[in-house]
Design an enzyme around this catalytic site. Structure first.
Site, PDB file in Angstrom:
ATOM      1  N   ASN A 158       0.817  -1.231   0.000  1.00  0.00           N
ATOM      2  CA  ASN A 158       0.000   0.000   0.000  1.00  0.00           C
ATOM      3  C   ASN A 158       0.844   1.273   0.000  1.00  0.00           C
ATOM      4  O   ASN A 158       0.455   2.282  -0.561  1.00  0.00           O
ATOM      5  CB  ASN A 158      -1.034   0.000   1.133  1.00  0.00           C
ATOM      6  CG  ASN A 158      -0.424  -0.063   2.512  1.00  0.00           C
ATOM      7  OD1 ASN A 158       0.736  -0.441   2.674  1.00  0.00           O
ATOM      8  ND2 ASN A 158      -1.197   0.301   3.512  1.00  0.00           N
ATOM      9  N   GLU A 257       3.930  -3.204  12.658  1.00  0.00           N
ATOM     10  CA  GLU A 257       2.954  -2.150  12.376  1.00  0.00           C
ATOM     11  C   GLU A 257       1.810  -2.858  11.659  1.00  0.00           C
ATOM     12  O   GLU A 257       1.911  -3.173  10.477  1.00  0.00           O
ATOM     13  CB  GLU A 257       3.625  -1.058  11.524  1.00  0.00           C
ATOM     14  CG  GLU A 257       2.913   0.273  11.600  1.00  0.00           C
ATOM     15  CD  GLU A 257       1.893   0.420  10.508  1.00  0.00           C
ATOM     16  OE1 GLU A 257       0.710   0.049  10.760  1.00  0.00           O
ATOM     17  OE2 GLU A 257       2.257   0.882   9.426  1.00  0.00           O
ATOM     18  N   CYS A 291      -3.557   1.787   6.718  1.00  0.00           N
ATOM     19  CA  CYS A 291      -3.838   1.249   8.068  1.00  0.00           C
ATOM     20  C   CYS A 291      -4.477   2.275   8.983  1.00  0.00           C
ATOM     21  O   CYS A 291      -5.141   1.915   9.950  1.00  0.00           O
ATOM     22  CB  CYS A 291      -2.555   0.769   8.732  1.00  0.00           C
ATOM     23  SG  CYS A 291      -1.695  -0.447   7.773  1.00  0.00           S
ATOM     24  N   GLU A 465       7.660   3.929  14.679  1.00  0.00           N
ATOM     25  CA  GLU A 465       8.478   4.260  13.512  1.00  0.00           C
ATOM     26  C   GLU A 465       8.471   5.767  13.304  1.00  0.00           C
ATOM     27  O   GLU A 465       7.458   6.430  13.567  1.00  0.00           O
ATOM     28  CB  GLU A 465       7.937   3.545  12.267  1.00  0.00           C
ATOM     29  CG  GLU A 465       8.053   2.036  12.389  1.00  0.00           C
ATOM     30  CD  GLU A 465       7.747   1.306  11.095  1.00  0.00           C
ATOM     31  OE1 GLU A 465       6.783   1.679  10.404  1.00  0.00           O
ATOM     32  OE2 GLU A 465       8.489   0.361  10.773  1.00  0.00           O
TER      33      GLU A 465
HETATM   34  C1  SIN Z   1       0.211   2.404   6.512  1.00  0.00           C
HETATM   35  O1  SIN Z   1      -0.906   2.384   6.066  1.00  0.00           O
HETATM   36  O2  SIN Z   1       0.740   1.353   6.905  1.00  0.00           O
HETATM   37  C2  SIN Z   1       1.060   3.637   6.599  1.00  0.00           C
HETATM   38  C3  SIN Z   1       0.311   4.892   6.474  1.00  0.00           C
HETATM   39  C4  SIN Z   1       1.128   6.127   6.740  1.00  0.00           C
HETATM   40  O3  SIN Z   1       2.332   6.065   6.998  1.00  0.00           O
HETATM   41  O4  SIN Z   1       0.549   7.195   6.706  1.00  0.00           O
END
Ligand code: SIN
Length: 485
Positions: A158, A257, A291, A465
């Site tokens: 993604n 994550e 996510c 992170e």
């Molecule tokens: C993710 O969807 O894993 C990362 C999204 C983000 O860093 O904004």
């Protein structure tokens, strides 16, 4: 065929010990454009054997890398940062091609990816230890921070570039070597980053990229090999749990994550246009395949119908299409299976009494396209409330009191991102404390930045992170006790 300004950024073999390699006897696998399902490249299908060779190369290379000064490592990272930015257009094109997101979003992701490299180049210089007041006069107690060892990174489709640099940059800055396995759907972005890291002066064997379709076998190798001392993963909670269990065998450090189920709470006193804009940015970024995407939009009864009406009006204007078309707001979902999953969640909600105010079905465009959807009157018994949607579907739930909103929001095993929209400062303080999530956006849904800690609680993961904390996951603390001073 894709026209890049620099065609040598299109790499189709694994990158191990500074060389582009195949794995004899394993052939190639196709990479698809999710917008029209055409094959855009054939990539070497490497497997466990290449993973082992890469781990060996990383182990050898790290012996020298970890002894360099932080400044020396930072200079190479800085070169990588500059090269990523100089090649933004090609990297963005490659990403849109294999992942489907609109070009504007791909460009933004490349800048986001580069930002981690710049940030951690500097943070590596600040990996300070301590001098601890001792418990005896002839003792001196110190701590030093040292690289954890060879790192394995498994990254998702993604965010094909940013999830690599968010892991690789702190690991490299700390003095570690890496073996990265990107998702088989999006290997081209990863391989182009490796090409640029090589040009930046990263020594052979420090950054290895293994590409292939044997996700289970490669994952097993990376999570069980004794020379790998840390595994970092971004992806589903199901796979994260499996990898954690596999890492237990050799007691590896892990960063996870994992999935989210973000509540987006809009109170009666919220500024309506700001709240709708927040949902649009969070929910429809990357076609909802994020996510931290708003997964459950909880709206207080006094503002519910106005909010629904405004959200529906704006969503109906969104244009689905090929990410390379500048008019496109939303690209395709990554695969047919992803499309089916989103559709089954919507079908379940409609069968259970939700109303589709916009969209609600697979698009007539074909490919991976799903109509941007608003569902009204969603309730907690529906699958769309319980599961991570990963698609352009906004389920709206009505609530009456603050206590009910918090109970609904926390009613999930996930704990990644959450959002609240309100003008009331007391409520902001109360609710941010009460939400069981690693991140809370208050009147803001674009919370991701390299300077802040990204991560979740509960089943959404372990570790942080980005930010000044992000390098800690790649360092061990060594305690030194000196007697006889
Ligand atoms: C993710 O969807 O894993 C990362 C999204 C983000 O860093 O904004």
């Amino acid at each position: 065929m894709l026209q890049l300004n620099d065609p040598s950024l299109l790499r189709t073999k694994a990158f191990v010990a500074g060389r582009w390699v195949d794995e004899p006897g394993r052939g190639e696998f196709p990479v698809f454009n999710p917008a029209d399902e055409t094959v855009i490249a054939s990539v070497s299908d490497t497997g466990r054997q290449t993973v082992r060779v890469a781990i060996e190369a990383a182990t050898v290379a790290m012996a020298e890398w970890k002894l360099r000064t932080a400044k020396d490592r930072a200079n190479i990272l800085r070169n990588w940062f500059d090269l990523i930015l100089t090649n933004t257009e090609d990297l963005a094109l490659l990403m849109t091609w294999e992942q489907g997101k609109p070009l504007a979003e791909s460009r933004a992701e490349i800048r986001y990816a580069a930002s981690f490299v710049e940030w951690f180049a500097e943070e590596g210089k600040r990996a300070y230890g301590d001098v601890i007041p001792a418990h005896a006069t002839d003792l001196r107690l110190l701590t030093v921070k040292q690289p954890v060892g060879v790192v394995a990174a498994i990254t998702p489709w993604n965010f094909p570039s940013a999830m690599i640099t968010r892991k690789a940059a702190p690991a490299l800055a700390a003095g570690c070597a890496l073996v990265i396995k990107p998702a088989a759907e999006t290997p081209l972005s990863a391989l182009a980053l490796a090409e640029l890291a090589h040009r930046a002066g990263l020594p052979d064997g420090i950054l290895n990229i293994v590409v292939g379709t044997d996700a289970i076998g490669m994952g097993e190798e990376l999570s069980s090999h004794p020379q790998v001392r840390k595994l970092t993963f971004t992806g589903s909670t199901r796979v994260g749990k499996l990898l954690m269990a596999q890492c237990a065998g050799t007691v590896k450090k892990t960063s996870m994550e994992l999935g989210g189920n973000a509540p987006f709470i809009v109170f009666d006193d919220a500024d309506l246009p700001t709240a709708v804009a927040g949902v649009m940015a969070s929910k429809f970024r990357n076609a909802g395949q994020t996510c931290i995407s708003a997964n459950r939009i909880l709206v207080q009864e006094g503002i519910y119908s106005d909010f629904l009406q405004e959200l529906t009006r704006v969503v109906k204007k969104l244009k689905l299409g090929d990410g390379r078309d500048p008019e496109t707001d939303i690209g395709p979902l990554i695969t047919g299976a992803a499309l089916d999953n989103v559709d089954s969640l919507v079908r379940n909600a409609l069968d259970c009494g939700a109303r589709a105010m916009a969209g609600g079905q697979v698009s007539i465009l074909g490919g991976g396209f799903y109509e941007p959807t608003v569902l009204a009157d969603v309730t907690p018994d529906m699958k769309v409330f319980r599961e991570e949607i990963f698609g352009p579907v906004a389920p709206v739930v009505q609530f009456s009191s603050e206590a009910e909103a918090i109970a609904l929001a926390n009613d999930t095993s996930a704990g990644l991102a959450s959002y609240i929209y309100t003008q009331n400062i007391s409520r902001i303080l109360r609710t941010t404390e009460a939400l069981d999530f690693g991140m809370v956006g208050v009147n803001e849904s674009m919370i991701s930045t390299e300077v802040a800690p990204f991560g979740g609680v509960k089943e959404s993961g372990v570790g942080r992170e980005g930010s000044r904390y992000g390098i800690d996951d790649y360092l061990e603390i060594k305690y030194v006790c000196i007697r006889g001073i």
